[in-house]
Design an enzyme around this catalytic site. Structure first.
Site, PDB file in Angstrom:
ATOM      1  N   GLY A 123       0.804  -1.212   0.000  1.00 41.99           N
ATOM      2  CA  GLY A 123       0.000   0.000   0.000  1.00 41.99           C
ATOM      3  C   GLY A 123       0.837   1.262   0.000  1.00 41.99           C
ATOM      4  N   ARG A 154       0.161  -9.224  -1.831  1.00 39.33           N
ATOM      5  CA  ARG A 154      -0.587 -10.432  -2.215  1.00 39.33           C
ATOM      6  C   ARG A 154      -1.077 -10.401  -3.667  1.00 39.33           C
ATOM      7  NH1 ARG A 154      -6.168  -9.415   1.335  1.00 39.33           N
ATOM      8  NH2 ARG A 154      -6.598  -7.320   0.520  1.00 39.33           N
ATOM      9  N   LYS A 206      -4.790   9.177  17.033  1.00 43.64           N
ATOM     10  CA  LYS A 206      -4.951  10.435  16.273  1.00 43.64           C
ATOM     11  C   LYS A 206      -5.901  10.255  15.097  1.00 43.64           C
ATOM     12  CE  LYS A 206      -2.335   9.247  12.610  1.00 43.64           C
ATOM     13  NZ  LYS A 206      -2.783   9.238  11.208  1.00 43.64           N
ATOM     14  N   GLY A 218       4.452   8.834  13.372  1.00 50.04           N
ATOM     15  CA  GLY A 218       4.743  10.256  13.215  1.00 50.04           C
ATOM     16  C   GLY A 218       3.979  10.841  12.042  1.00 50.04           C
TER      17      GLY A 218
HETATM   18  N1  LIG Z   1      -0.620   5.959   4.133  1.00 49.93           N
HETATM   19  C1  LIG Z   1      -0.003   6.714   5.026  1.00 49.93           C
HETATM   20  O1  LIG Z   1       0.212   7.932   4.837  1.00 49.93           O
HETATM   21  C2  LIG Z   1       0.441   6.101   6.326  1.00 49.93           C
HETATM   22  C3  LIG Z   1      -0.088   4.892   6.760  1.00 49.93           C
HETATM   23  N2  LIG Z   1       0.336   4.376   7.951  1.00 49.93           N
HETATM   24  C4  LIG Z   1      -0.242   3.132   8.464  1.00 49.93           C
HETATM   25  O2  LIG Z   1       0.320   2.026   7.743  1.00 49.93           O
HETATM   26  C5  LIG Z   1      -0.632   0.971   7.675  1.00 49.93           C
HETATM   27  C6  LIG Z   1      -0.753   0.543   6.240  1.00 49.93           C
HETATM   28  O3  LIG Z   1      -1.284   1.666   5.622  1.00 49.93           O
HETATM   29  P1  LIG Z   1      -1.216   1.938   4.060  1.00 49.93           P
HETATM   30  O4  LIG Z   1      -0.038   1.291   3.430  1.00 49.93           O
HETATM   31  O5  LIG Z   1      -1.377   3.409   3.923  1.00 49.93           O
HETATM   32  O6  LIG Z   1      -2.569   1.191   3.630  1.00 49.93           O
HETATM   33  P2  LIG Z   1      -3.212   1.097   2.180  1.00 49.93           P
HETATM   34  O7  LIG Z   1      -4.680   1.051   2.351  1.00 49.93           O
HETATM   35  O8  LIG Z   1      -2.595   2.124   1.313  1.00 49.93           O
HETATM   36  O9  LIG Z   1      -2.686  -0.354   1.700  1.00 49.93           O
HETATM   37  C7  LIG Z   1      -3.015  -1.498   2.465  1.00 49.93           C
HETATM   38  C8  LIG Z   1      -2.114  -2.612   1.987  1.00 49.93           C
HETATM   39  O10 LIG Z   1      -2.331  -3.740   2.832  1.00 49.93           O
HETATM   40  C9  LIG Z   1      -2.667  -4.861   1.994  1.00 49.93           C
HETATM   41  N3  LIG Z   1      -3.532  -5.797   2.700  1.00 49.93           N
HETATM   42  C10 LIG Z   1      -4.717  -5.544   3.296  1.00 49.93           C
HETATM   43  N4  LIG Z   1      -5.196  -6.693   3.831  1.00 49.93           N
HETATM   44  C11 LIG Z   1      -4.288  -7.674   3.552  1.00 49.93           C
HETATM   45  C12 LIG Z   1      -4.207  -9.068   3.829  1.00 49.93           C
HETATM   46  N5  LIG Z   1      -5.180  -9.679   4.511  1.00 49.93           N
HETATM   47  N6  LIG Z   1      -3.127  -9.763   3.382  1.00 49.93           N
HETATM   48  C13 LIG Z   1      -2.153  -9.141   2.697  1.00 49.93           C
HETATM   49  N7  LIG Z   1      -2.148  -7.823   2.405  1.00 49.93           N
HETATM   50  C14 LIG Z   1      -3.224  -7.111   2.829  1.00 49.93           C
HETATM   51  C15 LIG Z   1      -3.365  -4.250   0.809  1.00 49.93           C
HETATM   52  O11 LIG Z   1      -3.374  -5.201  -0.244  1.00 49.93           O
HETATM   53  P3  LIG Z   1      -4.466  -5.060  -1.438  1.00 49.93           P
HETATM   54  O12 LIG Z   1      -4.077  -3.865  -2.235  1.00 49.93           O
HETATM   55  O13 LIG Z   1      -4.289  -6.362  -2.183  1.00 49.93           O
HETATM   56  O14 LIG Z   1      -5.821  -4.909  -0.785  1.00 49.93           O
HETATM   57  C16 LIG Z   1      -2.454  -3.062   0.560  1.00 49.93           C
HETATM   58  O15 LIG Z   1      -1.283  -3.481  -0.106  1.00 49.93           O
HETATM   59  C17 LIG Z   1      -1.940   1.515   8.275  1.00 49.93           C
HETATM   60  O16 LIG Z   1      -2.100   1.072   9.600  1.00 49.93           O
HETATM   61  C18 LIG Z   1      -1.718   3.033   8.270  1.00 49.93           C
HETATM   62  O17 LIG Z   1      -2.409   3.664   9.354  1.00 49.93           O
HETATM   63  C19 LIG Z   1       1.276   4.996   8.737  1.00 49.93           C
HETATM   64  C20 LIG Z   1       1.822   6.190   8.332  1.00 49.93           C
HETATM   65  C21 LIG Z   1       1.431   6.820   7.116  1.00 49.93           C
HETATM   66  O1  LIG Z   2      -0.848   8.218   9.587  1.00 47.46           O
HETATM   67  C1  LIG Z   2      -0.828   8.918   8.595  1.00 47.46           C
HETATM   68  C2  LIG Z   2       0.058  10.108   8.492  1.00 47.46           C
HETATM   69  O2  LIG Z   2       0.955  10.156   9.561  1.00 47.46           O
HETATM   70  C3  LIG Z   2      -1.758   8.675   7.456  1.00 47.46           C
HETATM   71  O3  LIG Z   2      -3.015   9.056   7.917  1.00 47.46           O
HETATM   72  P1  LIG Z   2      -4.294   8.374   7.254  1.00 47.46           P
HETATM   73  O4  LIG Z   2      -4.249   6.909   7.595  1.00 47.46           O
HETATM   74  O5  LIG Z   2      -5.449   9.129   7.862  1.00 47.46           O
HETATM   75  O6  LIG Z   2      -4.156   8.594   5.772  1.00 47.46           O
END
Ligand SMILES: NC(=O)C1=CN([C@@H]2O[C@H](COP(=O)(O)OP(=O)(O)OC[C@H]3O[C@@H](n4cnc5c(N)ncnc54)[C@H](OP(=O)(O)O)[C@@H]3O)[C@@H](O)[C@H]2O)C=CC1
Ligand SMILES: O=C(CO)COP(=O)(O)O
EC number: 1.1.1.94
Length: 342
Positions: free
Chosen positions: A11, A33, A190, A135
């Site tokens: 993601g 995946r 948050k 952060g």
């Molecule tokens: N985005 C941001 O700015 C930030 C995010 N985070 C945190 O990081 C974490 C991940 O966030 P983010 O990357 O943004 O999420 P996204 O929604 O962008 O992506 C989620 C990812 O997880 C995968 N996924 C979900 N369920 C499964 C599963 N059962 N098995 C394998 N893969 C799975 C998805 O795969 P698929 O595409 O196949 O569904 C996708 O690749 C969250 O907790 C978020 O709060 C922290 C800081 C910043």
């Molecule tokens: O945690 C994040 C920035 O620090 C991303 O926030 P969101 O999950 O609300 O997009």
């Protein structure tokens, strides 16, 4: 020293982190995946679904081979949403060795029971070299090369140093903390208030109101976290105030966008469905309000949002519960029965 790293999750955030480490010259495999996504990233250097405008480093290797990715890595970052975190970690457990370092970047609670992601990691019997990263880290801004600060928390100095070594770059600075509980709770909590702020923005409130909401949000977050063993000072840092400012003021935040959509008249399912990515704040809200009720913690914003999202209460009730609740001390880390303040 160059390391071999695996990032679990294809993601936004997993990709942004993997790209930084690949640019830093480390051997990086990013597990996901979706086979088509693997092929796209390896052939085109783009993750078009999550970071369409971020050309990825040519050495970043996308893979769907979980076993090989874990086996070849000395450090594993888990960037999987909280709803699936436990099931993915269970899959990698047989592949772990005592020397591997595990880092959670996930900001949420296990929906199966009230625990944080590092608690899930800590259940494995093989390695306890565990840290959390949190952060003001909006993934799209990181990928665009915007100056970003993050904090790695662990009681293990070598874990903190490893993360700094892997991620530090001219545009990405990593600070240290020993307060894993506080850093991880701040990152999860948050997201609740990002929804509140998105909602408030949709109602065109002014900066006075936004500032009051964010300040009272910080009070609720720290009150909850201190009750569960966090250091209140953590909330003055990047994981607390820093992430609250970024997420509560940016449309790049998925949680902020959920709140804005609801404030614009959509229901919760429409709002979440329209995002197409994870919005951790919804599950976090459910779990935190339940725990606050059990422990007598005064969290009027979270409670009001919960009534709005899950009990079909009117919007006025959320505003009302904040504006007409009994006046409280400006700064205090106490339950609603006490009046101690600092
Ligand atoms: N985005 C941001 O700015 C930030 C995010 N985070 C945190 O990081 C974490 C991940 O966030 P983010 O990357 O943004 O999420 P996204 O929604 O962008 O992506 C989620 C990812 O997880 C995968 N996924 C979900 N369920 C499964 C599963 N059962 N098995 C394998 N893969 C799975 C998805 O795969 P698929 O595409 O196949 O569904 C996708 O690749 C969250 O907790 C978020 O709060 C922290 C800081 C910043
Ligand atoms: O945690 C994040 C920035 O620090 C991303 O926030 P969101 O999950 O609300 O997009």
């Amino acid at each position: 020293m160059k390391h071999s790293v695996c990032v679990l999750g294809g993601g936004s955030f997993g990709t942004a982190l993997a790209n930084i480490m690949a640019k830093n010259g480390h051997q990086v495999s990013q597990w996901m995946r979706n086979e088509e996504q693997v092929e796209e990233i390896n052939l085109t250097g783009l993750n078009s679904r999550y970071l369409p405008n971020a050309p990825l480093h040519r050495e970043l290797l996308a893979t769907s081979n979980l076993e090989q990715a874990i086996r070849d890595s000395d450090t594993v970052f888990v960037s999987i949403p909280s709803k699936s975190f436990e099931q993915v970690v269970q899959r990698i457990e047989p592949l772990l060795t005592a020397d591997k370092i595990l880092i959670s970047t996930t900001k949420g609670f296990n929906p199966n029971r009230f625990e944080l992601m590092s608690d899930v990691l800590r259940r494995n019997p093989i390695t306890q070299r565990i840290g959390v990263l949190s952060g003001p880290n909006l993934a799209k801004e990181i990928a665009a090369g915007q100056m970003t600060g993050s904090v790695v928390a662990s009681s293990d100095d070598q874990v903190r140093q490893r993360v700094i070594e892997l991620l530090k770059s001219p545009t990405f600075r990593v600070y240290e903390s020993k307060d894993s509980k506080g850093v991880e709770l701040a990152g999860a909590l948050k997201n609740i208030y990002a929804i509140v702020c998105g909602l408030a923005k949709a109602l065109n409130v002014g900066e006075n109101t936004m500032s009051m909401i964010m300040t009272r949000s910080l009070a609720e977050m720290s009150r909850f976290a201190v009750h569960f063993g966090a250091n209140p000072m953590t909330f003055l840092g990047l994981a607390g105030m820093g992430d609250l400012i970024a997420t509560c003021t940016s449309p790049l935040s998925r949680n902020y966008r959920v709140g804005f959509a609801i404030g614009s008249g959509q229901d919760l399912n429409e709002a979440v469905g329209g995002i197409g990515e994870v919005a951790e704040g919804v599950n976090t809200l459910k779990m935190v309000v339940d725990e606050a009720q059990k422990h007598g913690l005064y969290m009027p914003l979270a409670k009001g949002l919960s009534k709005l999202l899950f009990d079909n209460a009117k919007l006025e009730s959320l505003i009302g519960s904040m504006m007409t609740g009994e006046q409280k001390w400006d700064v205090e880390f106490a339950t609603n029965e006490e009046n101690s303040n600092v």
